[in-house]
Design an enzyme around this catalytic site. Sequence first.
Site, PDB file in Angstrom:
ATOM      1  N   ARG A  35      -0.147  11.341  21.075  1.00 15.68           N
ATOM      2  CA  ARG A  35       0.356  12.690  20.795  1.00 15.68           C
ATOM      3  C   ARG A  35      -0.647  13.769  21.184  1.00 15.68           C
ATOM      4  O   ARG A  35      -0.259  14.889  21.503  1.00 15.68           O
ATOM      5  CB  ARG A  35       0.730  12.816  19.327  1.00 15.68           C
ATOM      6  CG  ARG A  35       1.992  12.045  19.052  1.00 15.68           C
ATOM      7  CD  ARG A  35       2.462  12.221  17.646  1.00 15.68           C
ATOM      8  NE  ARG A  35       3.792  11.656  17.520  1.00 15.68           N
ATOM      9  CZ  ARG A  35       4.330  11.265  16.380  1.00 15.68           C
ATOM     10  NH1 ARG A  35       3.654  11.380  15.261  1.00 15.68           N
ATOM     11  NH2 ARG A  35       5.547  10.771  16.361  1.00 15.68           N
ATOM     12  N   LYS A 198      19.858   2.212  11.877  1.00 18.75           N
ATOM     13  CA  LYS A 198      20.235   3.312  10.990  1.00 18.75           C
ATOM     14  C   LYS A 198      21.641   3.838  11.293  1.00 18.75           C
ATOM     15  O   LYS A 198      21.805   4.931  11.834  1.00 18.75           O
ATOM     16  CB  LYS A 198      19.215   4.445  11.110  1.00 18.75           C
ATOM     17  CG  LYS A 198      17.867   4.062  10.517  1.00 18.75           C
ATOM     18  CD  LYS A 198      16.839   5.152  10.732  1.00 18.75           C
ATOM     19  CE  LYS A 198      16.427   5.273  12.171  1.00 18.75           C
ATOM     20  NZ  LYS A 198      15.360   6.205  12.468  1.00 18.75           N
ATOM     21  N   GLY A 351      12.228   6.440  18.024  1.00 18.93           N
ATOM     22  CA  GLY A 351      10.889   5.880  17.951  1.00 18.93           C
ATOM     23  C   GLY A 351      10.825   4.421  18.363  1.00 18.93           C
ATOM     24  O   GLY A 351       9.956   4.023  19.144  1.00 18.93           O
TER      25      GLY A 351
HETATM   26  P1  ADP Z   1      15.222   4.047  16.849  1.00 20.29           P
HETATM   27  O1  ADP Z   1      13.897   4.198  16.150  1.00 20.29           O
HETATM   28  O2  ADP Z   1      15.059   3.716  18.285  1.00 20.29           O
HETATM   29  O3  ADP Z   1      16.099   5.227  16.620  1.00 20.29           O
HETATM   30  P2  ADP Z   1      16.292   2.512  14.650  1.00 20.29           P
HETATM   31  O4  ADP Z   1      15.163   2.950  13.802  1.00 20.29           O
HETATM   32  O5  ADP Z   1      17.651   2.992  14.302  1.00 20.29           O
HETATM   33  O6  ADP Z   1      15.978   2.793  16.197  1.00 20.29           O
HETATM   34  O7  ADP Z   1      16.391   0.932  14.617  1.00 20.29           O
HETATM   35  C1  ADP Z   1      15.363   0.088  15.033  1.00 20.29           C
HETATM   36  C2  ADP Z   1      15.381  -1.180  14.242  1.00 20.29           C
HETATM   37  O8  ADP Z   1      16.636  -1.813  14.351  1.00 20.29           O
HETATM   38  C3  ADP Z   1      14.376  -2.167  14.763  1.00 20.29           C
HETATM   39  O9  ADP Z   1      13.371  -2.355  13.791  1.00 20.29           O
HETATM   40  C4  ADP Z   1      15.187  -3.441  14.988  1.00 20.29           C
HETATM   41  O10 ADP Z   1      14.531  -4.595  14.521  1.00 20.29           O
HETATM   42  C5  ADP Z   1      16.424  -3.174  14.165  1.00 20.29           C
HETATM   43  N1  ADP Z   1      17.573  -3.967  14.627  1.00 20.29           N
HETATM   44  C6  ADP Z   1      18.121  -3.996  15.837  1.00 20.29           C
HETATM   45  N2  ADP Z   1      19.119  -4.897  15.904  1.00 20.29           N
HETATM   46  C7  ADP Z   1      19.210  -5.453  14.680  1.00 20.29           C
HETATM   47  C8  ADP Z   1      20.033  -6.468  14.115  1.00 20.29           C
HETATM   48  N3  ADP Z   1      20.970  -7.079  14.833  1.00 20.29           N
HETATM   49  N4  ADP Z   1      19.834  -6.799  12.814  1.00 20.29           N
HETATM   50  C9  ADP Z   1      18.861  -6.181  12.097  1.00 20.29           C
HETATM   51  N5  ADP Z   1      18.059  -5.214  12.566  1.00 20.29           N
HETATM   52  C10 ADP Z   1      18.225  -4.860  13.849  1.00 20.29           C
HETATM   53 MG    MG Z   2      13.279   3.909  14.057  1.00 17.32          MG
END
Ligand code: ADP
Ligand code: MG
Length: 394
Positions: A35, A198, A351
């Site tokens: 950052r 999420k 993230g």
């Molecule tokens: P980002 O930070 O890119 O917006 P999120 O925080 O929404 O993404 O989600 C990321 C998390 O989702 C990761 O830690 C990953 O392990 C989890 N994840 C992805 N697919 C699955 C799944 N099928 N079951 C449980 N967790 C999952």
């Molecule tokens: Mg995330």
Amino acid sequence: MKKTIRDIDVRGKRTLVRCDFNVPMQDGRITDDTRITAALPTIRYLTDHGAKVILMSHMGRPKGEAKSEFSLEPVAVRLSQLLEKEVEFKSCPVVVCDTIKEMAGSLSDGEVMLLENVRFRKEETKNDPDFAKELASLGDVFVQEAFGTAHRAHASTAGVAEYLPAVSGFLIEKEVKFLGGAVEQPERPFAAIMGGAKVGDKIPVIENLLKKVDTLIVGGGMAYTFFKAMGLNIGTSILDEENVELAGQLLKKAEDNGVKFLLPVDVICADKFDNGAETVTVDRDSIPENMMGMDIGPRTVQLYREALKNVKTVVWNGPMGVFEMPNFAGGTRAVAEILAESQAITIIGGGDSAAAVEQFGLAEKMSHISTGGGASLEFLEGKTLPGIAVIEDK
Ligand code: ADP
Ligand code: MG
């Protein structure tokens, strides 16, 4: 179009720059300075053009108190090394005091100083006008360079612009160009890929994107809430019970809007949430009762590859599986590779998605990796971000 530092004369001006120096720390040491390095082009431009540079940022959650473990002093030291130039710093518990005012007032052209963590003051997150005024009194111009907090109306991210003309730095310029461009006038066909865990946070994003995209791909942990809405058995997969009904409505809406809505057709299931778990790859209508979907399967990767072949713009938010576990990272890696090889404008938000792309060594191959998780989601939701709204239009 928003004004940037290139559109104004900064020479001799005290430029108050809101950066995102919210770096990870361990035992008083910075563990990742991405950052800080990200802000260097803006800071160098300002010093090269004779501005007096006053930087500010938050770090962590000191909750309105001056706590030494949240001091920005280590950032000043690191920044000084990177800039190869002194960065003046005095830890002032109230952020703005007479000493700080004096320091800011006696800066020469091209000199740099950093204020203490703005969240040492509880007024910061309340967007208190008096605190915003105190900050503003240090500068002649406000430069917005913190995308990670641009969705929050705080004294240093928005309030300060009530008292100073506001322009964007290069990081914000790039975020607005790519994310704004995708949402407002994307080159078509335009596809969005949504994944991660999420669901609740991302459903509003899907809702907004359904009005914009030609193709919407949903993978990762989000998919199972949609499967549930379709009446499929999801075993012990991650589920957002509250949003099942809404997921069903979105499927219907996609159909009404003529949007191609793709969900996984096969999944890699595990008997427990562990890299060493027993696995089976099954069609989505055959998920075993006692297993959970951990990644998209190979037929799904093929389907997504086809769907992304001729797109001109892609936004990707959220991994396709539990990529932190090597045995369930394949789907996320495959999608990252598809985007890396694509001629399309590729934008990564979120993230964990950004971390995944970095981990695979494909970051350089993407058009843009957004630096703000929450902020990029709100952008894609079509919301107005207070920290961006305050920047003057060209
Ligand atoms: P980002 O930070 O890119 O917006 P999120 O925080 O929404 O993404 O989600 C990321 C998390 O989702 C990761 O830690 C990953 O392990 C989890 N994840 C992805 N697919 C699955 C799944 N099928 N079951 C449980 N967790 C999952
Ligand atoms: Mg995330």
